[in-house]
Write a protein that holds these residues in place. Structure first.
Motif, PDB file in Angstrom:
ATOM      1  N   LEU A  26       0.842  -1.196   0.000  1.00 41.37           N
ATOM      2  CA  LEU A  26       0.000   0.000   0.000  1.00 41.37           C
ATOM      3  C   LEU A  26       0.873   1.240   0.000  1.00 41.37           C
ATOM      4  CD1 LEU A  26      -2.714  -0.999   2.616  1.00 41.37           C
ATOM      5  CD2 LEU A  26      -2.964  -0.904   0.144  1.00 41.37           C
ATOM      6  N   ALA A  27       0.448   2.250  -0.740  1.00 43.14           N
ATOM      7  CA  ALA A  27       1.217   3.493  -0.818  1.00 43.14           C
ATOM      8  C   ALA A  27       1.308   4.164   0.541  1.00 43.14           C
ATOM      9  CB  ALA A  27       0.587   4.431  -1.838  1.00 43.14           C
ATOM     10  N   GLN A  28       0.249   4.104   1.325  1.00 41.73           N
ATOM     11  CA  GLN A  28       0.249   4.731   2.637  1.00 41.73           C
ATOM     12  C   GLN A  28       1.318   4.118   3.537  1.00 41.73           C
ATOM     13  OE1 GLN A  28      -3.455   4.317   4.695  1.00 41.73           O
ATOM     14  NE2 GLN A  28      -2.826   5.569   6.423  1.00 41.73           N
ATOM     15  N   MET A 123       9.110  -2.985  -5.840  1.00 43.37           N
ATOM     16  CA  MET A 123       9.866  -1.896  -5.222  1.00 43.37           C
ATOM     17  C   MET A 123       9.725  -0.608  -6.024  1.00 43.37           C
ATOM     18  SD  MET A 123      13.470  -3.193  -3.605  1.00 43.37           S
ATOM     19  CE  MET A 123      14.101  -3.789  -5.137  1.00 43.37           C
ATOM     20  N   SER A 124       9.787  -0.724  -7.341  1.00 46.61           N
ATOM     21  CA  SER A 124       9.687   0.486  -8.172  1.00 46.61           C
ATOM     22  C   SER A 124       8.312   1.125  -8.042  1.00 46.61           C
ATOM     23  CB  SER A 124       9.997   0.159  -9.630  1.00 46.61           C
ATOM     24  OG  SER A 124       8.967  -0.615 -10.207  1.00 46.61           O
ATOM     25  N   ILE A 125       7.277   0.339  -7.889  1.00 47.16           N
ATOM     26  CA  ILE A 125       5.928   0.896  -7.719  1.00 47.16           C
ATOM     27  C   ILE A 125       5.811   1.595  -6.365  1.00 47.16           C
ATOM     28  CG2 ILE A 125       3.502   0.261  -7.413  1.00 47.16           C
ATOM     29  CD1 ILE A 125       3.966  -1.871  -9.604  1.00 47.16           C
ATOM     30  N   ARG A 126       6.379   0.975  -5.311  1.00 43.30           N
ATOM     31  CA  ARG A 126       6.344   1.619  -3.997  1.00 43.30           C
ATOM     32  C   ARG A 126       7.143   2.920  -4.001  1.00 43.30           C
ATOM     33  NH1 ARG A 126       6.912  -3.798  -1.957  1.00 43.30           N
ATOM     34  NH2 ARG A 126       9.149  -3.462  -1.758  1.00 43.30           N
ATOM     35  N   ILE A 127       8.323   2.905  -4.622  1.00 47.42           N
ATOM     36  CA  ILE A 127       9.154   4.108  -4.683  1.00 47.42           C
ATOM     37  C   ILE A 127       8.461   5.202  -5.488  1.00 47.42           C
ATOM     38  CG2 ILE A 127      11.316   5.016  -5.625  1.00 47.42           C
ATOM     39  CD1 ILE A 127      12.633   2.389  -4.702  1.00 47.42           C
TER      40      ILE A 127
END
Length: 165
Positions: A26-28, A123-127
């Motif tokens: 989750l982005a949060q 990882m790239s999506i979270r970053i």
């Protein structure tokens, strides 16, 4: 075919049809973890790396294992061709073991590669989520009154014009 694909074939999918993300994705959660590291690190890049260090290290280990399995394949192939050239030096079972080891090393290399690429994508999506959030928060700080009215640079240029007159 999985059930989600069958449902999508029958009708357009809705948000309720999609499964929920795990907490780590989750982005949060990613932003909260980044902010905890941002306090300790002044550099954006260091804070991003520190917030993603565990998956990065796991990915590094998987890539190293993949390299090892990649080097094992030619070794086992060399041993198999050595057996074919002079079959009397070793028992026949060794050739079969080398052939099985060759296949397993190829399988485990592909497995490590796929998992490492999957981790890198997550990882790239979270970053990306963290960076988009930080850019958005910074742009809100630059706009007075949370977005209403003109920007601070417009007000400063207007005040400098008035002082010149």
């Amino acid at each position: 075919m999985n059930p989600l694909m069958r449902l999508g074939e029958k009708r357009p999918l809705k948000m309720e049809d999609l499964p929920a993300l795990g907490n780590d994705n989750l982005a949060q959660v990613a932003v909260e973890r980044f902010r905890a590291y941002r306090i300790r690190h002044t550099s954006l890049w260091r804070a991003l790396l520190a917030s993603e260090i565990r998956p990065f290290m796991i990915q590094f280990c998987l890539a190293t294992l993949s390299t090892g399995f990649g080097l094992a394949g030619p070794y086992f192939l060399y041993r198999i061709t050595g057996f074919i050239q002079s079959p009397g030096n070793q028992p026949l079972i060794m050739a079969f073991l080398f052939a099985v080891a060759f296949g397993l090393s190829t399988f485990f290399r592909a497995l490590c590669d796929n998992h490492a690429w999957h981790m890198a994508r997550k990882m790239s999506i979270r970053i990306k989520g963290v960076i988009v959030n930080e850019v958005y928060c910074k742009s809100l700080k630059r706009i007075p009154n949370g977005g209403s009215g003109s920007s601070s640079t417009d007000k400063s240029s207007e005040s400098s014009k008035q002082q010149r007159q």
